[in-house]
Write a protein that holds these residues in place. Structure first.
Motif, short mmCIF file in Angstrom:
data_model
loop_
_atom_site.label_atom_id
_atom_site.label_comp_id
_atom_site.label_asym_id
_atom_site.label_seq_id
_atom_site.Cartn_x
_atom_site.Cartn_y
_atom_site.Cartn_z
N ILE A 7 0.86 -1.18 0.00
CA ILE A 7 0.00 0.00 0.00
C ILE A 7 0.90 1.23 0.00
N ARG A 8 0.65 2.11 -0.94
CA ARG A 8 1.45 3.33 -1.08
C ARG A 8 0.54 4.54 -1.19
N GLY A 14 0.71 13.12 -8.17
CA GLY A 14 0.08 11.91 -8.69
C GLY A 14 1.02 10.73 -8.85
N ARG A 15 2.19 10.79 -8.23
CA ARG A 15 3.19 9.73 -8.38
C ARG A 15 3.08 8.72 -7.24
N ILE A 16 3.47 7.49 -7.57
CA ILE A 16 3.62 6.44 -6.56
C ILE A 16 4.98 5.79 -6.76
#
Length: 80
Positions: A7-8, A14-16
């Motif tokens: 889970i990030r 909007g980056r992961i």
């Protein structure tokens, strides 16, 4: 393949971050192309593999003008 998940949080741009264990499992390296798609109500991320422009095969590829073409399609093109 063992099921891996994490889970990030998404940052303000909007980056992961894809966790290291997932990148290793999929052999994702810096600057690899990834396909991000909407499938139903899920976002999928897949490593993009080089494939034939015409038939989609990932085997016996050669490059022509920055396009990948398999030997089978290349033979068909030579017949034209």
């Amino acid at each position: 393949m063992k099921k891996l998940y994490s889970i990030r949080k998404i940052d303000n741009l909007g980056r992961i971050v894809i966790p290291m264990d997932l990148r290793k499992a999929l052999e994702i390296h810096e600057w690899d192309d990834l396909r991000i798609a909407l499938e139903g109500n899920a976002v999928t991320i897949r490593k993009e593999h080089d494939s034939c422009t015409f038939c989609g095969s990932e085997k016996n590829l050669t490059s022509f003008e920055n396009k990948s073409v398999c030997k089978s399609c290349l033979a068909k093109l030579k017949e034209i």
